[in-house]
Design an enzyme around this catalytic site. Structure first.
Site, PDB file in Angstrom:
ATOM      1  N   ASP C 111       0.815  -1.213   0.000  1.00  0.00           N
ATOM      2  CA  ASP C 111       0.000   0.000   0.000  1.00  0.00           C
ATOM      3  C   ASP C 111       0.849   1.263   0.000  1.00  0.00           C
ATOM      4  OD1 ASP C 111      -2.282  -1.508   0.082  1.00  0.00           O
ATOM      5  OD2 ASP C 111      -2.419  -1.461   2.260  1.00  0.00           O
ATOM      6  N   GLY C 112       1.905   1.261   0.798  1.00  0.00           N
ATOM      7  CA  GLY C 112       2.754   2.448   0.878  1.00  0.00           C
ATOM      8  C   GLY C 112       3.339   2.797  -0.481  1.00  0.00           C
ATOM      9  N   THR C 255     -11.025   2.215   3.789  1.00  0.00           N
ATOM     10  CA  THR C 255     -10.465   1.024   4.451  1.00  0.00           C
ATOM     11  C   THR C 255      -9.112   1.318   5.092  1.00  0.00           C
ATOM     12  OG1 THR C 255      -9.569   0.300   2.324  1.00  0.00           O
ATOM     13  CG2 THR C 255     -11.667  -0.645   2.983  1.00  0.00           C
ATOM     14  N   ALA C 256      -8.689   2.565   5.056  1.00  0.00           N
ATOM     15  CA  ALA C 256      -7.407   2.927   5.660  1.00  0.00           C
ATOM     16  C   ALA C 256      -7.660   3.609   7.017  1.00  0.00           C
ATOM     17  CB  ALA C 256      -6.617   3.827   4.700  1.00  0.00           C
ATOM     18  N   LEU C 259     -11.206   3.857   8.666  1.00  0.00           N
ATOM     19  CA  LEU C 259     -11.738   2.620   9.244  1.00  0.00           C
ATOM     20  C   LEU C 259     -11.314   2.498  10.700  1.00  0.00           C
ATOM     21  CD1 LEU C 259     -13.346   0.221   8.006  1.00  0.00           C
ATOM     22  CD2 LEU C 259     -11.217  -1.047   8.033  1.00  0.00           C
TER      23      LEU C 259
HETATM   24  N1  LIG Z   1      -4.281   4.430  12.958  1.00  0.00           N
HETATM   25  C1  LIG Z   1      -4.295   4.195  11.677  1.00  0.00           C
HETATM   26  O1  LIG Z   1      -5.061   3.368  11.207  1.00  0.00           O
HETATM   27  C2  LIG Z   1      -3.406   4.929  10.764  1.00  0.00           C
HETATM   28  C3  LIG Z   1      -3.521   4.696   9.425  1.00  0.00           C
HETATM   29  N2  LIG Z   1      -2.719   5.338   8.536  1.00  0.00           N
HETATM   30  C4  LIG Z   1      -2.957   5.080   7.127  1.00  0.00           C
HETATM   31  O2  LIG Z   1      -1.779   4.745   6.500  1.00  0.00           O
HETATM   32  C5  LIG Z   1      -1.723   5.321   5.225  1.00  0.00           C
HETATM   33  C6  LIG Z   1      -0.302   5.409   4.796  1.00  0.00           C
HETATM   34  O3  LIG Z   1       0.098   4.105   4.531  1.00  0.00           O
HETATM   35  P1  LIG Z   1       1.610   3.673   4.676  1.00  0.00           P
HETATM   36  O4  LIG Z   1       2.454   4.698   4.064  1.00  0.00           O
HETATM   37  O5  LIG Z   1       1.694   2.292   4.217  1.00  0.00           O
HETATM   38  O6  LIG Z   1       1.789   3.801   6.199  1.00  0.00           O
HETATM   39  P2  LIG Z   1       1.960   2.686   7.301  1.00  0.00           P
HETATM   40  O7  LIG Z   1       3.156   1.895   7.047  1.00  0.00           O
HETATM   41  O8  LIG Z   1       1.829   3.406   8.607  1.00  0.00           O
HETATM   42  O9  LIG Z   1       0.735   1.706   7.075  1.00  0.00           O
HETATM   43  C7  LIG Z   1      -0.578   2.005   7.308  1.00  0.00           C
HETATM   44  C8  LIG Z   1      -1.404   0.744   7.170  1.00  0.00           C
HETATM   45  O10 LIG Z   1      -2.558   1.083   6.408  1.00  0.00           O
HETATM   46  C9  LIG Z   1      -2.666   0.207   5.305  1.00  0.00           C
HETATM   47  N3  LIG Z   1      -3.337   0.907   4.207  1.00  0.00           N
HETATM   48  C10 LIG Z   1      -2.910   2.002   3.547  1.00  0.00           C
HETATM   49  N4  LIG Z   1      -3.840   2.365   2.644  1.00  0.00           N
HETATM   50  C11 LIG Z   1      -4.874   1.479   2.730  1.00  0.00           C
HETATM   51  C12 LIG Z   1      -6.109   1.351   2.055  1.00  0.00           C
HETATM   52  N5  LIG Z   1      -6.513   2.228   1.136  1.00  0.00           N
HETATM   53  N6  LIG Z   1      -6.928   0.335   2.400  1.00  0.00           N
HETATM   54  C13 LIG Z   1      -6.547  -0.543   3.341  1.00  0.00           C
HETATM   55  N7  LIG Z   1      -5.387  -0.459   4.026  1.00  0.00           N
HETATM   56  C14 LIG Z   1      -4.549   0.554   3.724  1.00  0.00           C
HETATM   57  C15 LIG Z   1      -1.280  -0.231   5.036  1.00  0.00           C
HETATM   58  O11 LIG Z   1      -1.238  -1.451   4.378  1.00  0.00           O
HETATM   59  C16 LIG Z   1      -0.735  -0.382   6.438  1.00  0.00           C
HETATM   60  O12 LIG Z   1      -1.147  -1.571   7.023  1.00  0.00           O
HETATM   61  C17 LIG Z   1      -2.421   6.626   5.398  1.00  0.00           C
HETATM   62  O13 LIG Z   1      -2.946   7.121   4.203  1.00  0.00           O
HETATM   63  C18 LIG Z   1      -3.478   6.296   6.401  1.00  0.00           C
HETATM   64  O14 LIG Z   1      -4.668   5.937   5.752  1.00  0.00           O
HETATM   65  C19 LIG Z   1      -1.778   6.217   8.958  1.00  0.00           C
HETATM   66  C20 LIG Z   1      -1.613   6.479  10.306  1.00  0.00           C
HETATM   67  C21 LIG Z   1      -2.424   5.866  11.320  1.00  0.00           C
END
Ligand SMILES: NC(=O)C1=CN([C@@H]2O[C@H](COP(=O)(O)OP(=O)(O)OC[C@H]3O[C@@H](n4cnc5c(N)ncnc54)[C@H](O)[C@@H]3O)[C@@H](O)[C@H]2O)C=CC1
Ligand SMILES: NC(=O)C1=CN([C@@H]2O[C@H](COP(=O)(O)OP(=O)(O)OC[C@H]3O[C@@H](n4cnc5c(N)ncnc54)[C@H](O)[C@@H]3O)[C@@H](O)[C@H]2O)C=CC1
Ligand SMILES: NC(=O)C1=CN([C@@H]2O[C@H](COP(=O)(O)OP(=O)(O)OC[C@H]3O[C@@H](n4cnc5c(N)ncnc54)[C@H](O)[C@@H]3O)[C@@H](O)[C@H]2O)C=CC1
Ligand SMILES: NC(=O)C1=CN([C@@H]2O[C@H](COP(=O)(O)OP(=O)(O)OC[C@H]3O[C@@H](n4cnc5c(N)ncnc54)[C@H](O)[C@@H]3O)[C@@H](O)[C@H]2O)C=CC1
Lengths: 382, 382, 382, 382
Positions: C111-112, C255-256, C259
């Site tokens: 995803d990243g 879903t990110a 959710l």
């Molecule tokens: N507490 C939380 O749930 C947090 C979530 N995030 C999410 O992480 C995203 C950034 O992702 P990374 O750079 O990989 O950061 P990261 O390494 O912190 O991973 C965030 C997690 O969110 C998942 N993810 C990202 N986009 C997704 C999507 N559209 N649907 C389902 N899962 C998704 C990734 O696979 C990973 O498990 C941000 O856009 C934000 O949505 C960021 C910070 C905190």
């Protein structure tokens, strides 16, 4: 296959038949109906005024104790006499038959009255003018004393009409298990629905097709054992819900039952179908929104550890029957929308925002350190 | 006024009467009961073995379609013959009469069987040995093949007993509105409950007193119109709930219905009473936990815009009747707890933690970038 | 005013420049990039292969202790040498300049990596082929060993392209308070955004315009005092959020982060904008979905009891700067979508359903009385 | 090992030293402090009146833009001169040293002031009299004009004291991973905490022990990448939380941050410890309540796909430092409670019920068909 929705013919000179629908049991709606009918008779004598007769209320089911102290108000004799002279009284069944020749509906009452209006029109719906009598309505109402202006503007065609989408729900007995693609499900539903159009909301052996303003509810019966419901989208298994029930709601319905079950607010202009579980036996069941083009099918699970049981089906708060495991409930978008007369100055969106803020008290903040606000200065130590 | 709970007399040489309770309709519990009774007869011939006869199942309510394909398995003739020779068959009513002279209960089945055991003992409960037959039980079970060791240890008194608290629920007809302090409510409930002790769970006109393992549920009847319930704590109005229903749960019950309705997990050693609404018509209704010393009273609202209606009352998943607006349901702590034999090595807490993690799948993480874990080095650019 | 999205020119013979983007710090993505570049060189020698050089990682902020045990893997020398011969290495800035002349992007990672690809293309996005290396991706990926077939089909134009919508986010300094209609806000944003198109995601004094794949996040700074954020829709005040933060998400982003904050699942084909609060200081703040045509504006509250403070703004998980009370963040639909190559047999919807079921474990049921299923017969007493 | 809480010596003739604590930056609390000190001087000349000097406010961190329009009010010169003559001014550090010889605390302000009082007393806490100046306080306050009566009753010993439990939090550097039983963790924490008693809340290398009124918060730093936190109960792994943060709250704190994160309301007399996640990356993380006898340990995860990162730790809304993966935060019950003077007529419970109803607006119903109530008769058709 599912025909595009019919936009109701523009209002204007053609306002020859008006239907009044009122909240039963409320003397004020009786009074308001009488006043409005008298006014119409005088100002627009060429218009026929229909008044829907409330259906006789069911007696309470045996064993249900009722409140003995609940006094019966005396009906307003004057209003009834006046109505008898100015209106044609029609039953719900007659309204359904006349539906295509009604040019405007006046709703006197609240949400329940609007849902009832929706249920009366299983095909195209004429524009609805909603009047509040102290009630608060999810379709933004006019005050009752505004009626002459509103109706005159309707006669002049100088009104603004907004729309609320409706879903369509089919209850189909003995639905074959072999329908696993969107196309075969749609074809099957269409074949079964022939002639079912405009069916009244009764428990029926024949296929049933109903328009949905708020939601379809599939729910366990009173014995508190959970329902197990297979939920399909376009013929493919989405999930098996073990829960008290499932709600399939319109955006309009997102502020009704679905909200109570934990669902999100969905603006009425978002074309989506909302799935919200009631008391799911799972920590991870979250409400989900599908495109309006989806076809959602619900069926009591027929295999597995839980004995298959019949489930209650309700549409817009009315219990319409039970489904056994072989039956299916299919729901899809594209129903005939409900047009309603809105304030010239208020867009559909602004109305909705006002409704969630004022009526639902969305995001009300806690009582804060209110009075101190002006006086406090956090950047000073004294 | 509410007596302190009786801790059941220590086990030991005194194991003279054992009750077997099994999940009905499951051939494996029949087989297991037969094996256990035969073993008991041989190893501990002085012990009387009782087997509860399952109550005859109700026929489905008229109009409820059942699954025609559901085949009836042949009962296991051998097991039944063997049981006839080794056990005394007793009805539920007979168990209730003998309750004080039963020294151990063996539960063969899952959660439903444990709830049924709880319902059989409306006074002190003997220790329960719970055996799983592929079932998963909220009281940590033993495997069925462990039974000789477990029972021998019970005879030797070498067992560890943990406890689950129960609430007490009183359904009182024509409850006076004048009870507004904790003291007057408790006095009134006590006066009405005289002789109601140990009442069977039937719809009764006389006051009803029941022990509660999971929860008391007050719920709207099938017509999907919301209930309006006044909720009092120690005689003072807490809130008026407009909702599908209200759950008053034990910590044990926090993982049952309350969880589905959105409630928190409450460890069984926290002395609290959990209030969880079902589909509240409010955005701001949140589950709340009260001290075990509270007395909670529920009553259908008798005034206001909503017509008062009767409500369904269920205890531990069993519908026990309806309450009309004049009736009240009073719930308080201090019921006789359920003692159960637990693994020597596992404290009550560890059991519970395993249960929420393994069975309820609490806080299961998403499928992650699993396979990459070892190989990824976020501090390097290559 | 906001131009319609550009659908990227159909693939086909025109595949003359391919960009490889890989997850940094993962030796397997390095290996895979080398293999793919070598294959492309051999099979499609006319294609220029670009490899994005990962940006140098920031050192940890002072005071942040890092894990001393975290070993640095040795970079794969072979793979690096091979890449040096087959690819042109480009920085992120160079990719942004070349963006319009790149015909296909290969994403090697999870995803990243996909979010990073999105951030590289602030205008039209070429089709993305997403390959998993043990990772799980929100855009359904191909297995890495499938790459020759997938790329060959891309050269032949025999691929199926699906789309994910993106929002557009403008951070505007010193936003006038007088913009209270949708039209004036849109006009103002457009005037400020001139030339800001395609800006890199840096903390900038000049207006900043960014495409959003998942979400815009406005959040309190580390001192745990709540943020107070005015939220407007089309220039009209929607609500004042007192909370840790607000998320404005795409359906993809539902879903990110959204959710995790309690938001609903929104199918990527629903044209909506999701507003989800983080830790709102209110019992009645519920996620809400607005039409994609809405313009949502967020601004730190500048009056009232809470001292106005600066807030962190992040887009797609990257901190892009802070906003003071005079600044505003405006978000609207209509951004350039991300096209991606999907399996011929899997529709966008089916992919998404699989993702929420398998990856997010949506509606996973509890461990049930599993093994008993076949054997249990609830309609028999024995 | 953890000593039983000290109940503060009964009030009465012994009221020889009173501490005034006020909300800084609020002229009304300055005025009120001056009035009260003057009154005390006159009526109870033997009592020493201490006034805590507010700590100098930190300048905003560099890069944080502040609201330039925020005007500095002129301090009330009269009140300051009067205080200089009637009180002894003391710093927070001096209060901490004198703590055991202070017999009553007067809190002039809201929740923040009460939390600050709690932080000043890391051992036994003297009774707190809380006065509201337009503020609303989670400890039920008196109106400021009631102060002579309240203080006179305190001198006479004729007051009613209620208690709020506090947790104890230890931040321990380089916590060995080998502590896997409740006993070894408790022993280790005790050995490290020697002398740490009463430590001021600073970022410290030495072990830190703090009393907790609302909650301990472990949270990701501003870069929005999730934290991964191992959570143990009595030395056994409970769960691994991938989330923005974790809250470990008292029942008092259940109406603070935990509530915003979705936690339940917990009555202050329930002896429990509440665990509430903030934005967990899981659909199935639900708040959980543990017995007050539990020892909860939080540690940044040091293995697995996510690089271990430092996390922010806050207690009662104050950032106290960061923890690296080797450090641990241990939290347990049994802290010195906060006694407070309550209205004679209001039990702790009634206060709390009023607070959740009036202040938090718990279970506020929607605007209903209000005005129609009297007039509607649902049992009549007219
Ligand atoms: N507490 C939380 O749930 C947090 C979530 N995030 C999410 O992480 C995203 C950034 O992702 P990374 O750079 O990989 O950061 P990261 O390494 O912190 O991973 C965030 C997690 O969110 C998942 N993810 C990202 N986009 C997704 C999507 N559209 N649907 C389902 N899962 C998704 C990734 O696979 C990973 O498990 C941000 O856009 C934000 O949505 C960021 C910070 C905190
Ligand atoms: N627990 C709950 O929240 C339940 C809700 N309902 C809802 O009630 C509807 C039927 O309404 P009535 O006949 O008036 O029954 P009713 O008299 O039981 O009223 C239900 C309540 O929902 C409100 N309501 C109805 N539609 C709404 C909408 N679209 N947005 C906001 N509020 C709305 C009504 O004003 C009323 O307060 C059903 O369609 C269902 O949505 C029905 C049963 C239980
Ligand atoms: N929507 C829901 O979640 C509903 C839940 N129930 C629960 O079912 C209970 C009755 O159980 P059964 O007779 O077996 O009915 P049932 O056969 O309908 O099963 C209810 C489910 O709840 C589980 N369960 C029961 N007690 C539990 C506990 N303390 N912790 C965790 N899981 C538990 C059972 O294993 C079963 O999966 C009721 O006391 C009520 O708590 C009942 C109706 C609806
Ligand atoms: N998103 C949120 O809800 C956040 C909440 N907080 C809470 O604020 C507390 C610190 O308070 P302040 O110094 O006043 O910071 P603050 O000025 O940021 O105020 C936090 C808010 O929480 C209220 N509050 C504090 N303790 C409460 C309690 N026990 N019950 C009900 N409401 C309560 C305060 O009245 C205020 O409205 C923290 O202990 C934490 O619980 C802190 C940060 C974010």
């Amino acid at each position: 296959m599912f025909p595009p929705r019919t936009i109701f013919p523009a209002l204007g000179g053609a306002l020859r038949r008006i239907l009044l629908v009122r909240k039963p049991g409320d003397p004020r709606t009786l009074r308001a109906a009488a006043d409005m009918a008298t006014w119409l008779r005088r100002e627009h004598p060429d218009t026929q005024v229909l008044l829907e007769l409330p259906a006789t209320r069911m007696p309470p089911p045996p064993g249900v104790r009722t409140d003995a102290d609940h006094a019966e108000p005396r009906p307003d004799g004057d209003a009834m006499r006046s109505l008898a002279q100015t209106c044609d009284m029609v039953s719900s069944a007659e309204v359904r038959e006349l539906a295509k020749d009604i040019h405007l509906v006046v709703a006197l009452g609240g949400d329940g009255t609007l849902l009832h209006v929706s249920s009366l029109f299983q095909g195209p719906v004429p524009p609805v003018a909603s009047f509040s009598l102290g009630t608060l309505n999810f379709l933004p109402p006019f005050r009752i004393d505004e009626f002459p202006g509103v109706l005159n503007r309707a006669y002049d065609g100088a009104i603004r009409v907004s729309y609320r989408d409706r879903l369509v729900c089919h209850v189909v007995r003995d639905s074959p298990a072999s329908l696993t693609s969107a196309a075969t499900v749609r074809e099957f539903v269409a074949s079964r629905s022939k002639g079912g159009d405009g069916e009244p909301p009764v428990t029926a052996a024949q296929p049933l097709k109903l328009h949905v303003m708020n939601e379809v509810l599939v729910h366990r019966t009173p014995v508190p054992a959970m329902a197990s419901i297979d939920c399909r989208v376009d013929g493919q298994l989405l999930t098996q819900a073990i829960a008290d029930g499932l709600i399939i709601a319109t955006p309009t319905g997102s502020t009704a039952y679905s909200l109570s079950a934990g669902g999100p607010l969905v603006h009425p202009e978002v074309p989506g179908i909302l799935l919200t579980p009631i008391c799911p036996r799972s920590l991870s069941f979250r409400p989900a929104l599908f495109p309006q083009s989806s076809l959602i099918s619900l069926q009591a699970t027929s295999t597995g550890p839980r004995a298959p049981v019949s489930l209650d089906v309700s549409v817009d708060g009315e219990l319409i029957g039970q489904v056994a495991p072989n039956d299916a409930v299919h729901i899809h978008g594209g129903g005939e929308p409900v047009p309603y007369i809105s304030h010239v100055e208020g867009a559909g969106g602004a109305d909705w925002v006002a409704n969630i803020n004022e009526r639902l008290r969305w995001n009300q903040s806690f009582m804060e350190h209110g009075a101190t606000s002006g006086a406090t200065d956090p950047s000073s130590s004294w």
